[in-house]
Design a protein around this motif. Structure first.
Motif, PDB file in Angstrom:
ATOM      1  N   ILE A   1       0.568  -1.450  -0.219  1.00  0.00           N
ATOM      2  CA  ILE A   1      -0.299  -0.192   0.034  1.00  0.00           C
ATOM      3  C   ILE A   1       0.964   1.190   0.422  1.00  0.00           C
ATOM      4  N   PRO A   2       0.949   2.118  -0.562  1.00  0.00           N
ATOM      5  CA  PRO A   2       1.657   3.748  -0.844  1.00  0.00           C
ATOM      6  C   PRO A   2       1.201   4.065   0.060  1.00  0.00           C
TER       7      PRO A   2
ATOM      8  N   PRO B   1     -10.395   2.108   1.092  1.00  0.00           N
ATOM      9  CA  PRO B   1      -9.850   1.971  -0.855  1.00  0.00           C
ATOM     10  C   PRO B   1      -9.466   0.559  -0.863  1.00  0.00           C
ATOM     11  N   HIS B   2      -8.555  -0.178  -0.348  1.00  0.00           N
ATOM     12  CA  HIS B   2      -7.943  -1.292  -0.583  1.00  0.00           C
ATOM     13  C   HIS B   2      -8.588  -2.649   0.228  1.00  0.00           C
ATOM     14  N   ARG B   3      -9.585  -2.017   1.269  1.00  0.00           N
ATOM     15  CA  ARG B   3     -10.640  -3.294   2.275  1.00  0.00           C
ATOM     16  C   ARG B   3     -10.963  -4.491   0.638  1.00  0.00           C
TER      17      ARG B   3
ATOM     18  N   GLY C   1     -13.187 -11.256   7.602  1.00  0.00           N
ATOM     19  CA  GLY C   1     -13.240  -9.533   7.378  1.00  0.00           C
ATOM     20  C   GLY C   1     -12.343  -8.623   7.197  1.00  0.00           C
ATOM     21  N   VAL C   2     -12.413  -7.294   7.495  1.00  0.00           N
ATOM     22  CA  VAL C   2     -11.561  -6.142   7.094  1.00  0.00           C
ATOM     23  C   VAL C   2     -11.814  -4.930   7.784  1.00  0.00           C
ATOM     24  N   LYS C   3     -11.902  -4.397   8.996  1.00  0.00           N
ATOM     25  CA  LYS C   3     -12.606  -3.532   8.816  1.00  0.00           C
ATOM     26  C   LYS C   3     -10.804  -2.678   9.635  1.00  0.00           C
ATOM     27  N   ALA C   4     -11.507  -1.029   9.879  1.00  0.00           N
ATOM     28  CA  ALA C   4     -10.329  -0.041  10.404  1.00  0.00           C
ATOM     29  C   ALA C   4     -11.236   0.805  11.155  1.00  0.00           C
ATOM     30  N   THR C   5      -9.686   1.048  11.984  1.00  0.00           N
ATOM     31  CA  THR C   5     -10.661   3.169  12.344  1.00  0.00           C
ATOM     32  C   THR C   5      -9.732   3.516  12.900  1.00  0.00           C
TER      33      THR C   5
END
Ligand code: MG
Length: 390
Positions: free
Chosen positions: A257-258, A339-341, A360-364
């Motif tokens: 990931i840039p 954008p990469h999920r 599952g992939v989540k972010a916070t």
């Protein structure tokens, strides 16, 4: 020894239900009774070809379950009005192929251990006929018409004849032709016909399950066997942090990931896969990533972290288990994960060999608080659920 297997699936007499297909077409796990029985022989290294004999009404059913292109599987032969006649038709179809031996097998025995096939073939090296059999273990009673016991029958000389039944090909075909010419159609197995023809028949003890599916109760037992051992659910968690350093990309979930910074670490510093690896190892109670891949070991310098994640996958498979699902949470202010999920989920699913819907992939963010809020590092949490044999 050129050997064919003749799988007998033409029977009609003993449906386990009034309606529905014959027992050999009933589902058994991911296959059917016949599909499973045939596969044991198709996959056996000492079987050169497999010939199935079916009922003429079952052509469509057969195509639906055994339409697998295998050079070892011949087109089906249509059976006759009795089992004996069906076997003869199968043998006639195999004649002229230069066979040394044939194994006749009932499609209703889907669990035959490959070792039983080997044992029968080994016995054919020293005799014309050898049949799979198991000793009688119940005490046997002879009764009268009112079900009163007349006598207890000694069982030490009694064996239950099963299949596969192996024969030198030419003598068996000859015996079947003679039996048909003599008007005999009452033999309940090929060993009985071979005995009638004067062939010496040897018993080969079978180790393991070689049940024949005859009744509705048998179907229930077989389906439980096909489902495999009872499984228990295990859950593990993982957590990892890596510090940002100068750079232009990070590795997350196996993707480059840039970013305005890199992540510091001995390997590629993929925090997501590190947390995931620990979650999977935790679920099976088998140490952690630092134990299996010590940072002090130079071989892991710059290593792609999918190598680490593949390790618990192999450990789980070796124990007969499987991954149910994994779920990841990435904690950072940047880079943006959204954008990469989808690509991250797909890559994790690929690394673990599971379906996309099980990832599952989540972010916070942490609202500017703490080390992630100050953009000093990136943290990942993971949870994994695994099924292992209980
Ligand atoms: Mg790490």
């Amino acid at each position: 020894m050129k050997t064919a297997a003749l799988i007998m699936a033409a029977g009609r007499g003993s449906r386990v239900a009034d309606a529905g297909p014959s027992k050999q077409y009933l589902p058994l796990g991911a296959r059917t009774v016949l599909g499973r029985a045939a596969q044991v022989f198709i996959q056996h290294p000492r079987i050169d070809s497999v010939q199935v004999v079916i009922h003429p009404d079952d052509v469509a059913l057969y195509r639906a379950i055994l339409d697998v292109p295998s050079p070892r599987l011949a087109a089906p032969v249509m059976g006759g009005t009795s089992r004996q006649q069906s076997v003869l038709r199968g043998l006639e179809a195999l004649a002229g192929q230069g066979l040394d031996a044939v194994l006749v097998h009932d499609a209703a025995r889907p669990f035959t251990p490959p070792g039983a096939i080997d044992a029968v073939l080994d016995a054919l090296a020293t005799g014309p006929a050898a049949i799979a059999a198991q000793p009688v273990t119940d005490t046997l009673k002879r009764v009268d018409g009112a079900l009163r016991v007349i006598a207890t029958v000694a069982r030490d000389e009694l064996w239950r004849a099963q299949t596969p039944q192996g024969f030198r090909f030419a003598p068996l075909l000859d015996a079947h032709r003679r039996a048909a010419a003599a008007g005999r159609s009452d033999f309940t197995d090929d060993a009985a016909l071979a005995e009638w023809a004067g062939m010496a028949v040897a018993i080969v003890p079978v180790q393991g399950v070689n049940m024949k599916i005859t009744t509705a109760d048998d179907v229930a037992v077989a389906q439980a066997l096909a489902a495999g051992p009872a499984m228990e659910s295990r859950t593990g968690t993982g957590f990892d942090v890596h510090r940002f350093m100068p750079g232009d990309h990070v590795w997350l979930c196996g993707l480059r990931i840039p970013h305005t910074h890199g992540l510091e670490g001995h390997s590629d510093a993929d925090v997501a896969l590190h947390a995931l690896t620990d979650a999977l190892l935790g679920a099976i109670g088998d140490g952690d990533i630092g134990q299996h891949f010590p940072p002090s070991d130079p071989q892991w310098r710059g290593a792609p972290s999918h190598l680490f994640a593949a390790d618990p996958v192999a450990r789980i498979a070796a124990r007969g288990g499987r991954i149910v699902n994994v779920d990841l949470t990435l904690l950072c202010e940047a880079p943006r994960i959204g954008p990469h999920r989808d690509a991250m989920r797909a890559r994790v699913a690929e690394i673990l060999g599971i379906a996309l819907g099980r990832v599952g992939v989540k972010a916070t963010t942490t609202e500017g608080l703490g080390f992630t809020g100050r953009r000093e590092g990136l943290a990942a949490m993971a949870v994994a659920t695994v099924l292992l044999p209980a």
